[in-house]
Write a protein that holds these residues in place. Structure first.
Motif, short mmCIF file in Angstrom:
data_model
loop_
_atom_site.label_atom_id
_atom_site.label_comp_id
_atom_site.label_asym_id
_atom_site.label_seq_id
_atom_site.Cartn_x
_atom_site.Cartn_y
_atom_site.Cartn_z
N UNK A 1 -1.79 0.52 -18.17
CA UNK A 1 -0.93 1.94 -18.23
C UNK A 1 -0.28 2.57 -16.93
N UNK A 2 -1.02 2.41 -15.80
CA UNK A 2 -0.56 2.81 -14.55
C UNK A 2 0.79 1.89 -14.21
N UNK A 3 0.52 0.60 -14.47
CA UNK A 3 1.58 -0.48 -14.19
C UNK A 3 2.89 -0.27 -15.02
N UNK A 4 2.54 0.20 -16.34
CA UNK A 4 3.70 0.56 -17.21
C UNK A 4 4.50 1.61 -16.62
N UNK A 5 3.73 2.86 -16.27
CA UNK A 5 4.35 4.21 -15.88
C UNK A 5 5.09 3.95 -14.58
N UNK A 6 4.68 3.03 -13.86
CA UNK A 6 5.29 2.78 -12.21
C UNK A 6 6.21 1.54 -12.31
N UNK B 1 4.60 -8.63 0.88
CA UNK B 1 5.94 -9.35 0.63
C UNK B 1 6.80 -8.42 -0.30
N UNK B 2 6.45 -7.16 -0.71
CA UNK B 2 7.20 -6.24 -1.44
C UNK B 2 8.11 -5.42 -0.51
N UNK B 3 9.15 -4.89 -1.16
CA UNK B 3 10.13 -4.00 -0.58
C UNK B 3 9.41 -2.51 -0.28
N UNK B 4 10.02 -1.77 0.57
CA UNK B 4 9.37 -0.44 0.68
C UNK B 4 9.12 0.40 -0.56
N UNK B 5 10.45 0.12 -1.38
CA UNK B 5 10.14 1.07 -2.72
C UNK B 5 9.21 0.57 -3.64
N UNK B 6 9.03 -0.74 -3.64
CA UNK B 6 7.89 -1.28 -4.42
C UNK B 6 6.66 -0.76 -3.93
N UNK B 7 6.35 -0.83 -2.60
CA UNK B 7 5.14 -0.41 -2.09
C UNK B 7 4.74 0.95 -2.51
N UNK B 8 5.94 1.68 -2.38
CA UNK B 8 5.51 3.02 -2.83
C UNK B 8 5.26 3.45 -4.12
N UNK B 9 5.58 2.46 -5.13
CA UNK B 9 5.27 2.56 -6.52
C UNK B 9 3.98 1.96 -6.74
N UNK C 1 1.59 2.36 -4.40
CA UNK C 1 0.59 3.63 -3.82
C UNK C 1 0.56 4.70 -4.90
N UNK C 2 1.80 4.96 -5.97
CA UNK C 2 1.64 5.99 -6.63
C UNK C 2 0.85 5.41 -7.99
N UNK C 3 0.87 4.02 -8.49
CA UNK C 3 0.04 3.45 -9.27
C UNK C 3 -1.54 3.52 -8.88
N UNK C 4 -1.96 3.47 -7.62
CA UNK C 4 -3.14 3.59 -7.22
C UNK C 4 -3.84 4.83 -7.51
N UNK D 1 9.90 8.44 -1.25
CA UNK D 1 10.40 8.01 -0.16
C UNK D 1 10.39 6.57 -0.23
N UNK D 2 11.80 5.95 0.15
CA UNK D 2 12.02 4.52 -0.05
C UNK D 2 12.47 4.12 -1.32
N UNK D 3 12.59 5.00 -2.18
CA UNK D 3 13.00 4.63 -3.63
C UNK D 3 14.61 4.53 -3.70
N UNK D 4 15.19 3.79 -4.59
CA UNK D 4 16.65 4.11 -4.86
C UNK D 4 16.68 5.12 -5.99
N UNK D 5 18.03 5.43 -6.21
CA UNK D 5 18.30 6.84 -7.09
C UNK D 5 17.84 6.54 -8.60
#
Length: 335
Positions: free
Chosen positions: A118-123, A135-143, A145-148, A164-168
């Motif tokens: 569920x957390x993976x789907x939400x993020x 290996x992840x981009x800053x945006x994916x690392x932020x996601x 972080x949100x998933x955890x 922070x670090x996410x595209x629009x």
């Protein structure tokens, strides 16, 4: 509304420095609190104390009635925390990291796979589950972080710069997720992106020099901006001179300035004193003068302008703290 988070006299000293100074407030289920303030205001320090990562010098933080200092494990079970920078174990895969966090958070083995999915789907992390976090981009690392932060479905979410670090497109998705979760949780968001306050928050607070200066709604925050209820009026050039004189003579109008012109038209910005509406006054004067308005509209105060105005008040407060002989700052009520 069920009270989920209560701060009472929360204070943090680092030696002689007062980072957080006697903050008190409550947050209920269904509320999304935007935590605003200039750099060094005390936002992250406050959130770290609420999350149990820093012990207060004085005061208390309670999660659903549980004191974070006296019963840290019980309180932390009910908290999801996304700290600044989204730290993680870089050598782990995304799936391995989320499994680790779910285990640490006490998610039952029988429920763990479903909770992680569920957390993976939400993020929207499905495409990178097997990748190492480094290996992840800053945006994916932020996601990640949100998933955890949400994997154990906590009652209280504490999110430090969640987009922070996410595209629009990613920002839009995260904001939609926050809105979807909000009805069942109490959420604190620290952000410097003022559009985020307007997009997802039900309350807006301003902290400066460690003190809580304001706790209000996003609409009221915008209404406190110096440009709130400003009227923008476009008229024929030939009629602008006498109209400007007439408008400038009105006591409730603070300023009339020309912001654009060409050979045929002039655009005026008419700023009221005290933020009260002068739209009717302006339209009556335009009518009495026989002026044809090409365009007329009222500006809603912008959040960034309100933030700048109130942050300036916060600087005055900090100056008073350092120079107690000066008068304290007062933020006028917008009744």
């Amino acid at each position: 509304m069920t009270e989920m988070l209560a701060l009472s006299g929360l204070t943090k000293h680092f030696g002689p420095i007062v980072a957080v100074d006697d903050i008190s407030m409550t947050i209920g289920r269904g509320e999304v609190l935007g935590f605003l303030g200039p750099n060094g205001a005390g936002k992250s320090t406050t959130m770290k104390m609420v999350a149990g990562f820093l012990e207060p010098t004085a005061g208390t933080a309670e999660i659903c009635g549980v004191d974070v200092v006296e019963q840290p494990m019980a309180a932390k079970r009910m908290i999801g925390y996304l700290p600044e920078g989204a730290p993680a174990y870089d050598d782990m895969s995304v799936s391995g990291f989320l499994e680790f966090v779910a285990g640490v958070r006490g998610v039952l083995a029988s429920k763990r796979n479903n909770m992680i999915a569920r957390a993976v789907e939400q993020t929207e992390l499905g495409n990178v589950l097997g990748q190492r976090i480094e290996t992840l981009s800053k945006g994916f690392k932020r996601r990640v972080g949100l998933a955890q932060a949400i994997v154990h479905d906590p009652d209280v979410l504490i999110l430090d710069e969640p987009t922070d670090g996410l595209d629009p497109i990613q920002k839009h998705h995260v904001r939609s997720l926050i809105r979807a979760m909000a009805s069942e949780k109490a959420i604190i968001i620290s952000t410097h992106i003022l559009e985020e306050i307007d997009a997802v928050c039900t309350r807006a607070t301003l902290i400066a020099a460690g003190k809580l200066l304001l706790d209000t709604t996003p609409d009221d925050l915008a209404a406190r901006a110096s440009n709130h209820n400003t009227v923008v009026l476009t008229v024929d050039s030939a009629q602008s001179g006498s109209l400007t004189v007439a408008l400038s003579a009105v006591p409730e109008i603070g300023n009339v300035e020309q912001i654009a012109q060409d050979a045929s038209m002039v655009q005026l910005r008419i700023t009221p004193k005290g933020g009260e509406s002068v739209f009717t006054t302006v339209t009556n004067i335009v009518s009495d003068k026989g002026v044809k308005a090409r365009e007329i509209y009222v500006e809603r105060g912008t959040l960034d302008q309100a933030f700048r105005d109130l942050a300036d008040s916060g600087k005055s407060l900090q100056a008073h703290t350092e120079n107690p002989a000066e008068s304290p700052v007062e933020i006028p009520a917008n009744d």
